[in-house]
Design a protein around this motif. Structure first.
Motif, mmCIF file in Angstrom:
data_model
loop_
_atom_site.group_PDB
_atom_site.id
_atom_site.type_symbol
_atom_site.label_atom_id
_atom_site.label_comp_id
_atom_site.label_asym_id
_atom_site.label_seq_id
_atom_site.Cartn_x
_atom_site.Cartn_y
_atom_site.Cartn_z
ATOM 1 N N PRO A 1 38.617 39.824 34.389
ATOM 2 C CA PRO A 1 39.382 39.291 35.524
ATOM 3 C C PRO A 1 40.336 38.158 35.136
ATOM 4 N N LYS A 2 39.932 37.314 34.189
ATOM 5 C CA LYS A 2 40.791 36.208 33.761
ATOM 6 C C LYS A 2 42.064 36.732 33.099
ATOM 7 N N LEU A 3 41.929 37.749 32.254
ATOM 8 C CA LEU A 3 43.110 38.324 31.610
ATOM 9 C C LEU A 3 44.008 38.986 32.645
ATOM 10 N N HIS A 4 43.407 39.706 33.591
ATOM 11 C CA HIS A 4 44.207 40.297 34.672
ATOM 12 C C HIS A 4 44.988 39.217 35.424
ATOM 13 N N GLN A 5 44.336 38.088 35.691
ATOM 14 C CA GLN A 5 45.015 37.001 36.401
ATOM 15 C C GLN A 5 46.215 36.487 35.606
ATOM 16 N N LEU A 6 46.025 36.258 34.305
ATOM 17 C CA LEU A 6 47.102 35.738 33.456
ATOM 18 C C LEU A 6 48.258 36.735 33.362
ATOM 19 N N LEU A 7 47.930 38.020 33.248
ATOM 20 C CA LEU A 7 48.969 39.051 33.211
ATOM 21 C C LEU A 7 49.725 39.098 34.535
ATOM 22 N N ALA A 8 48.980 38.978 35.631
ATOM 23 C CA ALA A 8 49.595 39.019 36.962
ATOM 24 C C ALA A 8 50.596 37.886 37.136
ATOM 25 N N ILE A 9 50.244 36.704 36.652
ATOM 26 C CA ILE A 9 51.135 35.545 36.787
ATOM 27 C C ILE A 9 52.415 35.747 35.980
ATOM 28 N N THR A 10 52.274 36.277 34.760
ATOM 29 C CA THR A 10 53.457 36.555 33.934
ATOM 30 C C THR A 10 54.372 37.567 34.623
ATOM 31 N N LEU A 11 53.791 38.654 35.118
ATOM 32 C CA LEU A 11 54.583 39.695 35.775
ATOM 33 C C LEU A 11 55.219 39.178 37.065
ATOM 34 N N TRP A 12 54.535 38.291 37.749
ATOM 35 C CA TRP A 12 55.091 37.654 38.959
ATOM 36 C C TRP A 12 56.331 36.852 38.592
ATOM 37 N N LYS A 13 56.262 36.078 37.514
ATOM 38 C CA LYS A 13 57.424 35.294 37.066
ATOM 39 C C LYS A 13 58.602 36.195 36.709
ATOM 40 N N GLU A 14 58.287 37.392 36.224
ATOM 41 C CA GLU A 14 59.333 38.358 35.879
ATOM 42 C C GLU A 14 59.810 39.143 37.096
ATOM 43 N N GLN A 15 59.249 38.844 38.259
ATOM 44 C CA GLN A 15 59.547 39.521 39.525
ATOM 45 C C GLN A 15 59.190 41.014 39.480
ATOM 46 N N ASN A 16 58.218 41.325 38.639
ATOM 47 C CA ASN A 16 57.679 42.691 38.609
ATOM 48 C C ASN A 16 56.478 42.703 39.560
ATOM 49 N N TYR A 17 56.792 42.717 40.850
ATOM 50 C CA TYR A 17 55.776 42.487 41.868
ATOM 51 C C TYR A 17 54.723 43.600 41.934
ATOM 52 N N CYS A 18 55.136 44.840 41.730
ATOM 53 C CA CYS A 18 54.184 45.952 41.841
ATOM 54 C C CYS A 18 53.088 45.855 40.781
ATOM 55 N N SER B 1 52.350 43.177 39.036
ATOM 56 C CA SER B 1 51.645 41.919 39.260
ATOM 57 C C SER B 1 50.536 42.111 40.287
ATOM 58 N N ARG B 2 50.843 42.830 41.351
ATOM 59 C CA ARG B 2 49.855 43.066 42.410
ATOM 60 C C ARG B 2 48.655 43.835 41.866
ATOM 61 N N TYR B 3 48.926 44.829 41.016
ATOM 62 C CA TYR B 3 47.831 45.598 40.423
ATOM 63 C C TYR B 3 46.873 44.683 39.659
ATOM 64 N N HIS B 4 47.412 43.811 38.844
ATOM 65 C CA HIS B 4 46.561 42.937 38.031
ATOM 66 C C HIS B 4 45.859 41.878 38.887
ATOM 67 N N PHE B 5 46.542 41.375 39.916
ATOM 68 C CA PHE B 5 45.867 40.435 40.818
ATOM 69 C C PHE B 5 44.657 41.107 41.481
ATOM 70 N N LEU B 6 44.800 42.384 41.833
ATOM 71 C CA LEU B 6 43.695 43.106 42.472
ATOM 72 C C LEU B 6 42.455 43.145 41.587
ATOM 73 N N HIS B 7 42.656 43.173 40.282
ATOM 74 C CA HIS B 7 41.527 43.256 39.353
ATOM 75 C C HIS B 7 41.136 41.889 38.802
ATOM 76 N N SER B 8 41.714 40.838 39.395
ATOM 77 C CA SER B 8 41.286 39.477 39.077
ATOM 78 C C SER B 8 40.411 38.988 40.229
ATOM 79 N N THR B 9 40.139 37.703 40.233
ATOM 80 C CA THR B 9 39.428 37.113 41.373
ATOM 81 C C THR B 9 40.306 36.050 42.039
ATOM 82 N N ASP B 10 41.603 36.127 41.794
ATOM 83 C CA ASP B 10 42.537 35.115 42.284
ATOM 84 C C ASP B 10 43.209 35.580 43.573
ATOM 85 N N GLY B 11 42.477 35.508 44.663
ATOM 86 C CA GLY B 11 43.032 35.912 45.943
ATOM 87 C C GLY B 11 44.179 35.024 46.390
ATOM 88 N N GLU B 12 44.090 33.723 46.092
ATOM 89 C CA GLU B 12 45.146 32.795 46.504
ATOM 90 C C GLU B 12 46.450 33.081 45.763
#
Length: 274
Positions: A90-107, A109-120
């Protein structure tokens, strides 16, 4: 080679990869990055936050469109799962999600956030995604999909956090509950029902909000799965969806199944999937 030697060699390769990235030598940097992963795999290194952060750092520096990046993230997630067969740490998914979010690759990013525990974090990304790319009439649908998918993954905590944060922070949503949008009221009631676990409440809720649930054909598919996980509803023998939609739902079900195996002792009504 001993663990110490592996760690020393890995640190040299990681430093070399960063140096190549700094000089825009993408191919050489990618090669060293894959060697770092190979070292982790062969040495049976324990998963630590530092190693996960290093892998995420390398991912963030790779060319966004390179095939090496796809191969790297796939192997990194597999290693981070520790051989458990899960979809990655989950921690790696969160870190990947944040990177993809910064790149505006929202789709993605959302996938990786789903497999993290970072709801916020997921909620904040979805607010930006909805505000910049979505229609005003669909502000409720962005969070509804995320909540339903979190619940399919048996992650009640993140489902609640993403809903609460999103509805509080989205500029187009008036403070609730209750909300102006019926779909948001449904999700709010659903989260309460999941805690209660009463099938009659769940059934009536789904019946009463069918007009809102028909806005996306996947909603009832997700709710079928949620009914199995939280309300003891027996699984359907066949799914009405194939192709990409079916694959998406199946991936959520497989992840939920893995959680079922771990939590089997606590589950009063274990679910068998098709």
């Amino acid at each position: 080679m001993s663990q110490g030697k592996h760690a020393e060699a890995r640190e040299l390769m990681y430093s070399g990869a960063l140096l190549f990235f700094s000089h825009n030598q993408q191919n050489s940097a990618a090669d060293l990055s894959m060697l770092v992963l190979e070292s982790l795999e062969k040495s049976d290194a324990k998963v630590t936050d530092e190693l996960l952060e290093n892998l995420a750092k390398v991912f963030s520096l790779m060319d966004q469109n390179s095939p090496e990046r796809v191969a790297f993230v796939s192997r990194a997630l597999k290693w981070s799962s520790g051989g458990s067969g899960k979809l990655g740490h989950p921690k790696l998914h969160q870190l990947l999600a944040i990177t993809l979010w910064k790149e505006q690759n929202y789709c993605e990013s959302r996938y990786h956030f789903l497999h993290s525990t970072d709801g916020e974090g997921c909620a904040n990304m979805l607010v930006e995604y909805s505000s910049s790319r979505g229609y005003r009439s669909e502000v409720d649908m962005f969070v509804a999909q995320a909540v339903l998918q979190f619940l399919c993954l048996k992650n009640k905590t993140s489902a609640l956090v993403v809903f609460t944060t999103y509805t509080q922070k989205h500029p187009s949503i008036e403070r609730g509950p209750p909300f102006v949008q019926p779909l948001l009221n449904f999700i709010w009631f659903l989260l309460l029902a999941v805690d209660g676990g009463k099938l009659t409440v769940f059934t009536v809720l789904c019946e009463q909000y069918q007009p809102s649930l028909k806005r996306d054909p996947m909603y009832n598919e997700y709710l079928d799965r949620i009914g199995q996980l939280f309300f003891g509803v027996p699984p359907k023998q066949t799914s009405s969806y194939g192709g990409l939609l079916g694959n998406l739902l199946n991936s959520l079900m497989v992840a939920g199944e893995e959680e079922d195996v771990e939590d089997g002792q606590e589950d009063s009504s274990p679910i068998e999937l098709d």
